[in-house]
Design a protein around this motif. Structure first.
Motif, mmCIF file in Angstrom:
data_model
loop_
_atom_site.group_PDB
_atom_site.id
_atom_site.type_symbol
_atom_site.label_atom_id
_atom_site.label_comp_id
_atom_site.label_asym_id
_atom_site.label_seq_id
_atom_site.Cartn_x
_atom_site.Cartn_y
_atom_site.Cartn_z
ATOM 1 N N ASN A 212 1.685 -22.678 -27.699
ATOM 2 C CA ASN A 212 2.909 -21.921 -27.987
ATOM 3 C C ASN A 212 4.152 -22.575 -27.399
ATOM 4 O O ASN A 212 5.050 -21.895 -26.881
ATOM 5 C CB ASN A 212 2.775 -20.476 -27.481
ATOM 6 N N THR A 213 4.200 -23.907 -27.466
ATOM 7 C CA THR A 213 5.389 -24.634 -27.031
ATOM 8 C C THR A 213 6.594 -24.154 -27.841
ATOM 9 O O THR A 213 6.511 -24.050 -29.063
ATOM 10 C CB THR A 213 5.200 -26.145 -27.238
ATOM 11 N N PRO A 214 7.694 -23.831 -27.183
ATOM 12 C CA PRO A 214 8.868 -23.347 -27.935
ATOM 13 C C PRO A 214 9.290 -24.324 -29.024
ATOM 14 O O PRO A 214 9.253 -25.544 -28.831
ATOM 15 C CB PRO A 214 9.944 -23.226 -26.847
ATOM 16 N N LEU A 215 9.680 -23.770 -30.150
ATOM 17 C CA LEU A 215 10.056 -24.593 -31.289
ATOM 18 C C LEU A 215 11.186 -25.559 -30.930
ATOM 19 O O LEU A 215 11.160 -26.741 -31.293
ATOM 20 C CB LEU A 215 10.480 -23.692 -32.455
ATOM 21 N N ALA A 216 12.175 -25.077 -30.201
ATOM 22 C CA ALA A 216 13.298 -25.936 -29.822
ATOM 23 C C ALA A 216 12.814 -27.140 -29.031
ATOM 24 O O ALA A 216 13.261 -28.270 -29.256
ATOM 25 C CB ALA A 216 14.319 -25.137 -29.015
ATOM 26 N N SER A 217 11.894 -26.909 -28.115
ATOM 27 C CA SER A 217 11.357 -28.002 -27.303
ATOM 28 C C SER A 217 10.643 -29.030 -28.169
ATOM 29 O O SER A 217 10.804 -30.247 -27.988
ATOM 30 C CB SER A 217 10.404 -27.447 -26.250
ATOM 31 N N LEU A 218 9.855 -28.552 -29.138
ATOM 32 C CA LEU A 218 9.128 -29.469 -30.020
ATOM 33 C C LEU A 218 10.072 -30.309 -30.872
ATOM 34 O O LEU A 218 9.849 -31.500 -31.087
ATOM 35 C CB LEU A 218 8.186 -28.673 -30.938
ATOM 36 N N LEU A 219 11.131 -29.700 -31.358
ATOM 37 C CA LEU A 219 12.073 -30.431 -32.209
ATOM 38 C C LEU A 219 12.853 -31.481 -31.429
ATOM 39 O O LEU A 219 13.247 -32.513 -31.970
ATOM 40 C CB LEU A 219 13.043 -29.464 -32.886
ATOM 41 N N LEU A 220 13.071 -31.228 -30.149
ATOM 42 C CA LEU A 220 13.866 -32.147 -29.339
ATOM 43 C C LEU A 220 13.043 -33.278 -28.726
ATOM 44 O O LEU A 220 13.592 -34.271 -28.273
ATOM 45 C CB LEU A 220 14.570 -31.366 -28.220
ATOM 46 N N LYS A 221 11.718 -33.125 -28.725
ATOM 47 C CA LYS A 221 10.851 -34.169 -28.156
ATOM 48 C C LYS A 221 10.772 -35.389 -29.062
ATOM 49 O O LYS A 221 10.898 -35.279 -30.281
ATOM 50 C CB LYS A 221 9.429 -33.621 -27.969
ATOM 51 N N ASN A 222 10.519 -36.555 -28.466
ATOM 52 C CA ASN A 222 10.072 -37.716 -29.220
ATOM 53 C C ASN A 222 8.575 -37.570 -29.452
ATOM 54 O O ASN A 222 7.815 -37.396 -28.496
ATOM 55 C CB ASN A 222 10.365 -39.005 -28.444
ATOM 56 N N TRP A 223 8.154 -37.625 -30.704
ATOM 57 C CA TRP A 223 6.733 -37.437 -31.013
ATOM 58 C C TRP A 223 5.997 -38.759 -30.859
ATOM 59 O O TRP A 223 6.457 -39.793 -31.386
ATOM 60 C CB TRP A 223 6.583 -36.881 -32.423
ATOM 61 N N PRO A 224 4.855 -38.766 -30.184
ATOM 62 C CA PRO A 224 4.140 -40.014 -29.876
ATOM 63 C C PRO A 224 3.798 -40.832 -31.122
ATOM 64 O O PRO A 224 3.120 -40.346 -32.029
ATOM 65 C CB PRO A 224 2.858 -39.528 -29.191
ATOM 66 N N ASP A 225 4.314 -42.072 -31.164
ATOM 67 C CA ASP A 225 3.975 -43.084 -32.180
ATOM 68 C C ASP A 225 4.552 -42.811 -33.566
ATOM 69 O O ASP A 225 4.257 -43.552 -34.516
ATOM 70 C CB ASP A 225 2.449 -43.263 -32.298
ATOM 71 N N LEU A 226 5.351 -41.781 -33.735
ATOM 72 C CA LEU A 226 5.905 -41.479 -35.053
ATOM 73 C C LEU A 226 6.945 -42.518 -35.466
ATOM 74 O O LEU A 226 7.888 -42.800 -34.725
ATOM 75 C CB LEU A 226 6.556 -40.089 -35.041
ATOM 76 N N VAL A 227 6.751 -43.096 -36.669
ATOM 77 C CA VAL A 227 7.736 -44.013 -37.257
ATOM 78 C C VAL A 227 7.925 -43.639 -38.726
ATOM 79 O O VAL A 227 6.941 -43.513 -39.466
ATOM 80 C CB VAL A 227 7.291 -45.492 -37.169
ATOM 81 N N ILE A 228 9.157 -43.428 -39.137
ATOM 82 C CA ILE A 228 9.503 -43.200 -40.543
ATOM 83 C C ILE A 228 10.649 -44.141 -40.879
ATOM 84 O O ILE A 228 11.711 -44.054 -40.262
ATOM 85 C CB ILE A 228 9.905 -41.739 -40.819
ATOM 86 N N GLU A 229 10.435 -45.037 -41.847
ATOM 87 C CA GLU A 229 11.394 -46.110 -42.113
ATOM 88 C C GLU A 229 11.540 -46.301 -43.627
ATOM 89 O O GLU A 229 10.551 -46.352 -44.349
ATOM 90 C CB GLU A 229 10.856 -47.384 -41.452
ATOM 91 N N SER A 230 12.777 -46.420 -44.083
ATOM 92 C CA SER A 230 13.019 -46.741 -45.493
ATOM 93 C C SER A 230 12.851 -48.242 -45.712
ATOM 94 O O SER A 230 13.250 -49.050 -44.871
ATOM 95 C CB SER A 230 14.434 -46.320 -45.902
ATOM 96 N N LEU A 231 12.248 -48.610 -46.847
ATOM 97 C CA LEU A 231 11.993 -50.014 -47.161
ATOM 98 C C LEU A 231 12.931 -50.506 -48.255
ATOM 99 O O LEU A 231 13.237 -49.767 -49.202
ATOM 100 C CB LEU A 231 10.542 -50.194 -47.625
ATOM 101 N N ASN A 232 13.351 -51.759 -48.126
ATOM 102 C CA ASN A 232 14.077 -52.423 -49.206
ATOM 103 C C ASN A 232 13.069 -53.023 -50.180
ATOM 104 O O ASN A 232 12.037 -53.550 -49.769
ATOM 105 C CB ASN A 232 14.980 -53.522 -48.640
ATOM 106 N N VAL A 233 13.365 -52.957 -51.457
ATOM 107 C CA VAL A 233 12.404 -53.351 -52.486
ATOM 108 C C VAL A 233 12.910 -54.582 -53.230
ATOM 109 O O VAL A 233 14.095 -54.657 -53.579
ATOM 110 C CB VAL A 233 12.197 -52.185 -53.486
ATOM 111 N N PRO A 234 12.036 -55.565 -53.489
ATOM 112 C CA PRO A 234 12.458 -56.714 -54.305
ATOM 113 C C PRO A 234 13.014 -56.253 -55.643
ATOM 114 O O PRO A 234 12.426 -55.387 -56.296
ATOM 115 C CB PRO A 234 11.159 -57.513 -54.486
ATOM 116 N N GLU A 235 14.143 -56.820 -56.063
ATOM 117 C CA GLU A 235 14.778 -56.381 -57.311
ATOM 118 C C GLU A 235 13.878 -56.579 -58.519
ATOM 119 O O GLU A 235 13.956 -55.822 -59.492
ATOM 120 C CB GLU A 235 16.091 -57.150 -57.507
ATOM 121 N N GLU A 236 13.017 -57.593 -58.453
ATOM 122 C CA GLU A 236 12.179 -57.890 -59.617
ATOM 123 C C GLU A 236 10.918 -57.040 -59.672
ATOM 124 O O GLU A 236 10.154 -57.099 -60.640
ATOM 125 C CB GLU A 236 11.797 -59.381 -59.622
ATOM 126 N N LEU A 237 10.676 -56.210 -58.650
ATOM 127 C CA LEU A 237 9.450 -55.410 -58.613
ATOM 128 C C LEU A 237 9.476 -54.321 -59.679
ATOM 129 O O LEU A 237 10.455 -53.580 -59.813
ATOM 130 C CB LEU A 237 9.265 -54.779 -57.227
#
Length: 384
Positions: A212-237
């Motif tokens: 029951n960790t408070p929602l605010a606390s969970l949102l403010l934490k850095n989550w272990p190992d989480l990575v979300i990254e946008s990728l650039n795509v080759p134009e010819e793909l």
């Protein structure tokens, strides 16, 4: 995120809206399936322009509202509000539990932000199915969770300042729903475009939620190992998507793998190591805009999935998917199954200068439907 001091810093506040409409895209895996279920494993996924739309409007009832959808397996869900808390009958259809937990998480957030909660109706309309109600395998439960969260927030005049915040809210809702998914779909449909996602430690999140960790606390934490990254795509793909017209259950296939495998086995550890190496090479291919490198890793990962399927008796690549893949090859399109397999979709990547009309006709003769989907652009803000 470490510089944030308050949950208020994560959101913009505006006035209440008479109604809100949000559109959440479908998703398809390019690579990283199955391995992504484990912490620190990566995957590459796309958001596609087939949408689940949620329209939130004022409820005419003083003590509740109704939630409806065009998904044939779900009837209307009526809810009551007692002591300012959302409540449903104990015998509510199990198909609604993702939405229910998303509502509870969102309303908990609104209370944390000191926002008065209004009664509302939600109408979901899904394009992630065909005219006969069959699912394309583009995602549905994750889309409902994200659409619910974004729709209710927008209705109450609240906007997240970044995609990761919405991702975290959806992940918490899915943890409450005891989902065994990787959350790669959530990362993708909250970010848009081509997405590199590294799986975080979901056991850590389950423990946080269980405690029951408070929602605010969970949102403010850095989550272990989480990575979300946008990728650039080759134009010819060029990307083609084929649907086998045979819907599959991701949860069933994932459940079979988890039952039959042991992450400490040398064979399974070898799969995870090879999978990580292949996805990282493909990521490098995107960074270098090297189409040939991306295609090479499509073939590598297909073989890894075939080996996984043989080892653990999983029907990942059905005969229809094999036909899809083998038909594409003479046309210089490199293909594989997408997602859990067992039916649903395959993806094929080639050069945009290659003529595809003949290939698509060959697929049609094999009862494989080329879906006219495009990858969405990356989302610049949480607005739709």
């Amino acid at each position: 995120m470490s510089t944030q001091t308050s949950i208020q810093d994560l959101f913009n506040r505006t006035s209440f809206n008479e109604s809100s409409t949000v559109k959440v895209p479908g998703k398809l895996f390019i690579t990283g399936e199955y391995a992504i279920l484990f912490p620190k494993q990566p995957a590459i996924i796309i958001a596609v322009d087939q949408f689940l739309t949620a329209r939130v409007t004022a409820s005419e009832h003083t003590e509740g509202g109704v939630i409806t959808t065009n998904l044939s397996e779900l009837g209307p869900l009526n809810y009551d509000r007692k002591d300012n808390h959302f409540q449903v009958a104990p015998n509510t259809a199990t198909g609604w539990h993702y939405c229910i937990n998303a509502i509870r998480v969102t309303e908990s957030l609104l209370r944390s932000l000191n926002v008065s909660i209004l009664n509302y109706n939600i109408q979901f309309n899904s394009d992630l199915i065909n005219k006969d109600g069959l699912k394309f395998g583009l995602g549905s439960s994750g889309a409902i969770v994200v659409a619910t969260i974004k729709g209710i927030l927008a209705y109450h005049g609240v906007q997240a300042l970044d995609h990761v915040t919405i991702f975290k809210l959806a992940a918490i809702a899915l943890a409450l729903s005891k989902s065994n998914g990787s959350l790669a779909d959530i990362a993708t449909i909250t970010t848009g475009g081509w997405v590199y996602y590294q799986s975080f430690d979901r056991e850590w999140l389950k423990e946080m939620v269980h405690a029951n960790t408070p929602l605010a606390s969970l949102l403010l934490k850095n989550w272990p190992d989480l990575v979300i990254e946008s990728l650039n795509v080759p134009e010819e793909l060029s990307l083609l998507i084929g649907w086998t017209q045979s819907p599959a259950s991701t949860e069933n296939l994932v459940g079979q793998l988890l039952e039959r495998s042991n992450p400490s086995d040398d064979v399974f550890k070898s799969f995870l190591k090879s999978a990580m190496t292949s996805v990282e090479r493909m990521r490098s291919g995107f960074q270098a805009k090297n189409l040939a490198s991306i295609q090479d890793e499509i073939q590598v990962y297909r073989q890894l999935l075939l080996e996984l399927s043989r080892t653990y008796q999983l029907n990942i690549e059905t005969k229809e998917l094999t036909q899809f893949i083998e038909t594409a090859l003479p046309h210089s399109y490199i293909a594989k199954s997408s997602g859990a397999g067992g039916g649903d979709c395959g993806i094929a990547i080639g050069h945009q200068d290659i003529e595809t009309e003949t290939l698509i006709k060959e697929w049609e003769s094999e009862d494989i439907v080329a879906l006219p989907l495009q990858v969405t652009p990356p989302f610049s803000t949480e607005t739709t």
